[in-house]
Design an enzyme around this catalytic site. Structure first.
Site, PDB file in Angstrom:
ATOM      1  N   ASP A  51       0.822  -1.212   0.000  1.00  0.00           N
ATOM      2  CA  ASP A  51       0.000   0.000   0.000  1.00  0.00           C
ATOM      3  C   ASP A  51       0.855   1.261   0.000  1.00  0.00           C
ATOM      4  O   ASP A  51       2.069   1.206   0.192  1.00  0.00           O
ATOM      5  CB  ASP A  51      -0.932  -0.018   1.222  1.00  0.00           C
ATOM      6  CG  ASP A  51      -2.113  -0.965   1.007  1.00  0.00           C
ATOM      7  OD1 ASP A  51      -2.758  -0.872  -0.044  1.00  0.00           O
ATOM      8  OD2 ASP A  51      -2.367  -1.803   1.897  1.00  0.00           O
ATOM      9  N   TYR A 109       6.846  -9.867   6.929  1.00  0.00           N
ATOM     10  CA  TYR A 109       6.646  -8.420   7.093  1.00  0.00           C
ATOM     11  C   TYR A 109       7.177  -8.006   8.458  1.00  0.00           C
ATOM     12  O   TYR A 109       6.959  -8.712   9.442  1.00  0.00           O
ATOM     13  CB  TYR A 109       5.153  -8.070   7.059  1.00  0.00           C
ATOM     14  CG  TYR A 109       4.557  -7.958   5.680  1.00  0.00           C
ATOM     15  CD1 TYR A 109       4.648  -6.771   4.964  1.00  0.00           C
ATOM     16  CD2 TYR A 109       3.860  -9.018   5.109  1.00  0.00           C
ATOM     17  CE1 TYR A 109       4.076  -6.657   3.700  1.00  0.00           C
ATOM     18  CE2 TYR A 109       3.282  -8.911   3.848  1.00  0.00           C
ATOM     19  CZ  TYR A 109       3.400  -7.727   3.152  1.00  0.00           C
ATOM     20  OH  TYR A 109       2.839  -7.591   1.903  1.00  0.00           O
TER      21      TYR A 109
END
Lengths: 243, 243
Positions: A51, A109
């Site tokens: 994003d 992540y």
């Protein structure tokens, strides 16, 4: 030929991997560079989108090309054409069935928070904390998230409802690193906003704003509106894609 | 009351300390915040200007105020009003004759270069090197610059010709730090572009493009056009002002 490319980027100046209306996407910047190299329109496929404002230390994409250019020459040519906030780390030739998204086995992540409130250099790269977090409470709460679950509660309403929401998280580690707190997530795949929503929920636990069991209650609801928490994109890094 | 303020900033998004035409200066951003706090136009005076893209870890300014607001309240109010890339570190009340520029005894500037070519996060903060530098040669060359000299050769043509060009450099240290090379400069004062011009000249020595004695020849010319080298502002930090 199928080429696999590992790259790192500072997401601060981009609308994310994918182009948004009136905002630059990392994908289009790279496609433009490859189109210049090939003198022919070239498209790339990533392991997944990131994003707006999210960073990558080890994003992966693949592309197909007719001419056989050596991996090191691709790396040099791309780094010469790309802006300095997108850096190609490695290019390799792969078997014809390699696919950056479908061949991916797992991803890591990291999310970084910091107590460094007075450092003007960190705000695009770490979430700035206003109070001390209880690491032990966050670790206990994170145990509810490890394993195979329906993560609908920790997902964006923008997700295609037909896509499966069951994912497996194999590891969540939370630890202090100098003045930072690092959250490490490894799993077979993640829904949109999942890492940021899980992180902000754990931060709420660490701030004593919700109790440890609330994490399990949110997860069990399997409802998109169950979790109101979403950490800022600035602290999020796609670290590694495992094939 | 005279207030002394120590601050840090990421210079990437600014035209420098001073406002330029059509570009935001750090000074005006801070004056606007103080004017909001005082509900009355307030001006500040820095220890000296920093150029566009140059960073600060310990810049200093002073301002005068009628009402007696506590230093800690100033710090909180300013940090709440200022953007995240400008952070106030310390506010103190000083004697009436304190002046951020005229009371300064010495300054420290650091310049950071890096071999990390594939790191997308460093390019605004370090000068990226394309080849290995010879540290020993740069150290020897730097000895010509330490001491009291007329630094006209290492100055900008924009400098007021009536201003004195004689400055004293008390320390130059050059050392490797992981994948970086750090240059430390301490002195009574520096001319505009002096640190960047000295650094790029030393880098030319370290790259074997000019010999060590060339640094002395440039210095001895006392001529603004003697040095054609100027390092990028991205790697430069005003670290400390000593009073």
């Amino acid at each position: 030929m199928i080429y696999k490319v590992i790259l790192a980027y500072d997401g601060s100046n981009y609308a994310g991997w994918q182009k948004q209306e009136n905002a630059l996407g990392i994908q289009e910047v790279i496609e433009k560079a490859l189109t210049t190299i090939h003198k022919k329109e070239t498209f790339i496929t990533a392991s997944g989108r990131t994003d707006a404002k999210v960073h990558a230390l080890g994003q992966v994409f693949h592309f197909e090309a007719d001419k056989k250019i050596g991996p090191d020459r691709y790396k040099m040519a791309l780094n010469a054409l790309l802006p300095e906030d997108i850096r190609i780390l490695k290019v390799s030739m792969e078997a014809d069935d390699f696919h950056a998204r479908f061949s991916a086995k797992s991803k890591r992540y990291d999310y970084i928070c910091t107590y460094e409130k007075e450092n003007p250099f960190v705000y695009k790269y770490k979430e700035i904390l206003n109070h001390t977090l209880n690491i032990e409470a966050m670790r206990k709460a994170s145990e509810y998230l490890v394993g195979t679950h329906d993560f609908t509660s920790f997902s964006s309403s923008k997700i295609d409802p037909r896509k499966p929401r069951i994912k497996t998280i194999t590891r969540i580690d939370i630890f202090e690193e100098n003045q930072d707190i690092r959250f490490i997530y490894e799993g077979t795949g993640f829904l949109r906003y999942q890492v940021r929503m899980m992180t902000e929920t754990l931060i709420m636990v660490g701030s004593n704003k919700i109790d440890i069991e609330e994490v399990k209650r949110i997860l069990d609801k399997k409802d998109k509106s169950a979790c109101r928490y979403n950490a800022s994109p600035n602290g999020l890094y796609l670290v590694h894609v495992n094939y």
